[in-house]
Design a protein around this motif. Sequence first.
Motif, PDB file in Angstrom:
ATOM      1  N   SER A 140       0.855  -1.191   0.000  1.00 38.93           N
ATOM      2  CA  SER A 140       0.000   0.000   0.000  1.00 38.93           C
ATOM      3  C   SER A 140       0.887   1.235   0.000  1.00 38.93           C
ATOM      4  N   SER A 141       0.245   2.389  -0.073  1.00 38.10           N
ATOM      5  CA  SER A 141       0.971   3.659   0.011  1.00 38.10           C
ATOM      6  C   SER A 141       0.331   4.514   1.091  1.00 38.10           C
ATOM      7  N   ILE A 142       1.138   5.386   1.684  1.00 42.26           N
ATOM      8  CA  ILE A 142       0.640   6.300   2.712  1.00 42.26           C
ATOM      9  C   ILE A 142       1.069   7.712   2.333  1.00 42.26           C
ATOM     10  N   GLU A 143       0.124   8.622   2.394  1.00 42.45           N
ATOM     11  CA  GLU A 143       0.399  10.020   2.068  1.00 42.45           C
ATOM     12  C   GLU A 143       0.212  10.883   3.311  1.00 42.45           C
ATOM     13  N   SER A 144       1.182  11.737   3.560  1.00 39.38           N
ATOM     14  CA  SER A 144       1.088  12.696   4.656  1.00 39.38           C
ATOM     15  C   SER A 144       1.142  14.095   4.060  1.00 39.38           C
ATOM     16  N   GLU A 145       0.118  14.885   4.350  1.00 40.29           N
ATOM     17  CA  GLU A 145       0.099  16.255   3.848  1.00 40.29           C
ATOM     18  C   GLU A 145      -0.222  17.219   4.987  1.00 40.29           C
ATOM     19  N   ALA A 146       0.664  18.184   5.179  1.00 45.00           N
ATOM     20  CA  ALA A 146       0.482  19.190   6.231  1.00 45.00           C
ATOM     21  C   ALA A 146       0.358  20.562   5.600  1.00 45.00           C
ATOM     22  N   ASN A 147      -0.377  21.419   6.269  1.00 36.92           N
ATOM     23  CA  ASN A 147      -0.537  22.795   5.797  1.00 36.92           C
ATOM     24  C   ASN A 147      -0.333  23.738   6.969  1.00 36.92           C
ATOM     25  N   VAL A 148       0.566  24.714   6.790  1.00 38.30           N
ATOM     26  CA  VAL A 148       0.832  25.718   7.819  1.00 38.30           C
ATOM     27  C   VAL A 148       0.730  27.092   7.178  1.00 38.30           C
ATOM     28  N   ASN A 149      -0.265  27.843   7.617  1.00 42.34           N
ATOM     29  CA  ASN A 149      -0.404  29.221   7.136  1.00 42.34           C
ATOM     30  C   ASN A 149      -0.432  29.284   5.606  1.00 42.34           C
ATOM     31  N   GLY A 150      -1.047  28.294   4.971  1.00 43.94           N
ATOM     32  CA  GLY A 150      -1.159  28.290   3.516  1.00 43.94           C
ATOM     33  C   GLY A 150      -0.058  27.542   2.798  1.00 43.94           C
ATOM     34  N   ASP A 151       1.034  27.204   3.478  1.00 41.21           N
ATOM     35  CA  ASP A 151       2.122  26.431   2.864  1.00 41.21           C
ATOM     36  C   ASP A 151       1.853  24.938   3.048  1.00 41.21           C
ATOM     37  N   THR A 152       2.001  24.190   1.967  1.00 33.73           N
ATOM     38  CA  THR A 152       1.710  22.761   1.994  1.00 33.73           C
ATOM     39  C   THR A 152       2.991  21.946   1.912  1.00 33.73           C
ATOM     40  N   PHE A 153       3.076  20.908   2.748  1.00 36.64           N
ATOM     41  CA  PHE A 153       4.230  20.007   2.770  1.00 36.64           C
ATOM     42  C   PHE A 153       3.700  18.577   2.662  1.00 36.64           C
ATOM     43  N   GLN A 154       4.258  17.834   1.713  1.00 39.40           N
ATOM     44  CA  GLN A 154       3.709  16.521   1.408  1.00 39.40           C
ATOM     45  C   GLN A 154       4.797  15.462   1.379  1.00 39.40           C
ATOM     46  N   SER A 155       4.444  14.262   1.837  1.00 37.43           N
ATOM     47  CA  SER A 155       5.333  13.101   1.761  1.00 37.43           C
ATOM     48  C   SER A 155       4.504  11.896   1.371  1.00 37.43           C
ATOM     49  N   ASN A 156       5.124  10.979   0.654  1.00 34.94           N
ATOM     50  CA  ASN A 156       4.476   9.720   0.269  1.00 34.94           C
ATOM     51  C   ASN A 156       5.450   8.576   0.487  1.00 34.94           C
ATOM     52  N   ILE A 157       4.915   7.443   0.889  1.00 35.91           N
ATOM     53  CA  ILE A 157       5.757   6.254   1.050  1.00 35.91           C
ATOM     54  C   ILE A 157       5.025   5.061   0.461  1.00 35.91           C
ATOM     55  N   HIS A 158       5.745   4.268  -0.349  1.00 38.39           N
ATOM     56  CA  HIS A 158       5.211   3.033  -0.904  1.00 38.39           C
ATOM     57  C   HIS A 158       5.779   1.874  -0.098  1.00 38.39           C
ATOM     58  N   LEU A 159       4.909   0.972   0.367  1.00 36.64           N
ATOM     59  CA  LEU A 159       5.318  -0.158   1.200  1.00 36.64           C
ATOM     60  C   LEU A 159       5.337  -1.456   0.387  1.00 36.64           C
ATOM     61  N   PHE A 160       6.370  -2.251   0.612  1.00 41.90           N
ATOM     62  CA  PHE A 160       6.516  -3.537  -0.063  1.00 41.90           C
ATOM     63  C   PHE A 160       6.814  -4.604   0.985  1.00 41.90           C
ATOM     64  N   SER A 161       6.374  -5.819   0.714  1.00 40.74           N
ATOM     65  CA  SER A 161       6.538  -6.884   1.702  1.00 40.74           C
ATOM     66  C   SER A 161       7.947  -7.458   1.729  1.00 40.74           C
ATOM     67  N   ASN A 162       8.702  -7.296   0.646  1.00 40.42           N
ATOM     68  CA  ASN A 162      10.006  -7.967   0.580  1.00 40.42           C
ATOM     69  C   ASN A 162      11.168  -7.030   0.302  1.00 40.42           C
ATOM     70  N   ARG A 163      10.949  -5.724   0.333  1.00 42.41           N
ATOM     71  CA  ARG A 163      12.053  -4.792   0.092  1.00 42.41           C
ATOM     72  C   ARG A 163      11.783  -3.470   0.794  1.00 42.41           C
ATOM     73  N   ASP A 164      12.817  -2.638   0.825  1.00 42.47           N
ATOM     74  CA  ASP A 164      12.713  -1.374   1.545  1.00 42.47           C
ATOM     75  C   ASP A 164      11.619  -0.494   0.935  1.00 42.47           C
ATOM     76  N   PRO A 165      10.953   0.287   1.768  1.00 41.39           N
ATOM     77  CA  PRO A 165       9.920   1.188   1.239  1.00 41.39           C
ATOM     78  C   PRO A 165      10.527   2.311   0.405  1.00 41.39           C
ATOM     79  N   GLN A 166       9.704   2.898  -0.454  1.00 40.85           N
ATOM     80  CA  GLN A 166      10.115   4.043  -1.258  1.00 40.85           C
ATOM     81  C   GLN A 166       9.478   5.296  -0.655  1.00 40.85           C
ATOM     82  N   LEU A 167      10.312   6.230  -0.213  1.00 40.66           N
ATOM     83  CA  LEU A 167       9.837   7.450   0.440  1.00 40.66           C
ATOM     84  C   LEU A 167      10.110   8.639  -0.464  1.00 40.66           C
TER      85      LEU A 167
END
Length: 710
Positions: free
Chosen positions: A490-517
Amino acid sequence: MEQDKYISQHIDRLMLDANNYRFIDNKDYKRVADAEISDKRIQDRTYNLLVGKNEENISDLIVSFKANGILKLDPIQVRELPERSFLVVEGNRRTAALKYLYDQFKRGNDVGKLSESDFKKIEVLSISGESPVKHLITMGLHHISGKKKWSLINQSQLLHDLMYKYNLSEDEVYNSLGIGKVTLRKSLRALALIERYKASDYGDQFHSNMFAIFQEIVSNVKIKSWLVWNDSDMRPHSTINEERIFSWLSKDVYTEQNDDGSEQEIIKEPIITKRDEVRELANFIDEPKAIEEMEKARSITAGFALSDAVGETRLKNAMENMSKEVQMVFQFSEYMTDEEYQKVVKLKDKIERLLPNNRANLELLERKSNIYFNQLTSHFTIIKVKKYRKLQDIEIQKLSRVNIFAGGNNTGKTSVLELIYLFTRLNTIQSLIELEKFRGRFYQNLSPKWFDKSFVEDIDIEGIFNNKNCSLSIKKYETSENIEKSFYLSSIESEANVNGDTFQSNIHLFSNRDPQLYFDKSQYLCDATFSSPYRYDGDLLRKAHAKAVQEKYFDDIIGFIQQKMDASIEKIEMVSIENESRFMVSSSNHDYAIDLTKYGEGLQRVLEIALLMGYSKNGIMCIDELDSAIHKSLLIDFTEYIQLLAEKFNVQVFLSTHSKECIDAFVENNYPDDALTVFTLKKENNRIVCRYLEGNKLKSLVESINIDIR
C-alpha cells in the motif's frame, strides 16, 4: 416538508443524468440543460457514454444482475421530473445496465434471474426537494467519500461546484462529505491550474490522467515557490514559469525542412508524463543549467544528472550500501583474517575523518533548521481532532502552558499525546512509523507488513499554532503511479498545511524490500519530545544531555535531584563504556560511580523529563503517565518543577495521568495556576468526549469540595 420515499417505477421512466460528473473528462461530453435531459437523442448519447464500447463499462453489473437479480442493499436514487419521469441522481451505471438487459429481454435473449416484473417495478428512492446541493452531496457521498470513487478530476469538479457555484463553505463541504480540508484545498488548487492549462496554447492536449501531475505541482513546496503560486487567487504569479511548465507537460510540435525542400512534422513527447517526475524536477528547479539541459534533451533524467541532487543521491545510496555491507561483514566476522582486520582498521580511520569534531552540536543545528517558525509568540491554542484512532470529532480548546489529560483506562489519553506530537512533525512520515514502532513494542526494525496492517484508519487533525492555522492529513491509498508493483502492499500520504504552505510526503510499502519514500521538504512546527515509562530513546537522551551541558543548565537539574530526592548524589555524568553511552552516578555513599539504572525508576524518570524539557525549548513536550514511578511524596515538588521548566524554556506541556494525587499536586504546589488546564476524557454514548477545567477554577473546587475531575 416532503420526505424522501421509496416508489416503484418502470425502467423506461428512469432518465439517465446527462450531466453526471463521471462524464466531465470525456471528450464527447457537452453540458445539457435540464429541459432537454429527457430528449431521446440526449438519453441515447448518455446511455452510450455509460455503457461504453461492447458494454465494457457495465459488464460487471450485467453479470451481477443476471446472477443475483436486483438487490435492494443500495437503492437507485431519483428526483421527479415533469411528465412523470424521474432523473437518476445516484445509480446511473446500474440504471444503464438494467436498460441494456431490458432490451435483451425484449429481444428474447437470456437475462438470468431477471423477469419482466423486475423491469416494470424497480424500487427506487425518490429524493425530495429541488435544491441541486442535496443531489450533489448524495453523489459525493457515494463517489468521493464512499467506495465507488470517480476519477480525481471528476471528484474535484463536484467539490468546486459545491463551493463556487452553490457557495458552500469549507466546513459545510467537510461536514457533508467527511473529507479533510487538506484534500479539499489540494483538489481545488489542482483544478484551478488545470483550467489555466486548458485555456493555454496547449489546452487541447489535456487528458484526465494528467490530474495527478497537476495535483503534485500545486502541492510541491519548491515548485509552488518557483511558480510564485498564490492560494488566495488560486494562480501562479510568475506567468513566464507557468508557460514554461505547461510546455514541459505538452508535446512539442514543429515543422522541419528536409534536404529536398519538403517539410515534415516533428513531434517530441512531453518532458513530464508522471507524478514522480514533478518530484524529481523539484530537486533542480532552481538550477538554470540543469533546467537548460532538461529542455535540450527533453528529459527529466538529463536535468537531474547535471544537478547537485545527483551528488546527494549518490551519497545516500553509498550510505545505504555501506550500512548493508557492514552488517554482512559483521555477521561473518568470525572468518576474518589478520589481513582483512587491517583493512577494517583503515576503513575505520577514513570514516572517523568524516565525522565533525562536535557531532552533537551539528545535529542540534540541523534539527533546528527544519523548524517552520523563526519566532514563537504562542503554542497550540486549539486542536480539532477530526479523526485519530478512537478519537472522533473532538475539539480541545483553552489550551495553556501545562495541559493535563485525565481519565480512566482506554479513554484515549495516550492517543491525545501521540496526535499532538505527530502534529508537530507535520509531513515527516518517519515520526508516524516511530509511533507505530513504540506502540507495537518493536525495539529493532519495523516490518512493512505489520505497519501496513496496523495503519488502518486515516488521520485528520486541525489546529492553531503560533496564531496560524495548521492541519495534518495522513491516509492510506493504492497508488496509480507507474511503479514496480511486485510485492506492493500500500501507500501512505502525509500532507500538512501551515499558514497556507503545503508540505507533502508519500511512502510506498513492499513486503520484501525497503519502502520508497518521497518528499520535497520535511518541516516541523517546533521541537517536540515524547516521554513515556514504556519507551526509551537512548540517542535522544544523549542529545538532550549534550544540549544541557552546552547551555549550562545540567547542574540545575542535578541540584533539584540532590535537594528533593537524594542528597548523597554528587554528580551524574555520561560516559562511554565499550562504545556504549551510559549515565553514571557518583555518590558519597559509594566509593565508585554506579550506573543510573541501579537507582530507582523514579530518579531515572525525573532526569529524563527534566533533560527533555530543556531539549524541547520553544516547543512541545508530551509526558505519558507522569505519575508512573514517581512517589506521591515527590509529586508536589516535581509538578512545580515541571511548571518552572516549562516557563523557563518556553515549552508547552501535555501530560496524561489517571491519578487524582497527581492532579491535586499541580493545584496544591506553590506555582500559579493561571497557566494550567485540566481535561477529562470520558466515554459517553459509545464515543469519547473531552471537557476542561481551568487551573484557578479547579483549585477553588479542589479546596472546597475535593473534586475528582477524572
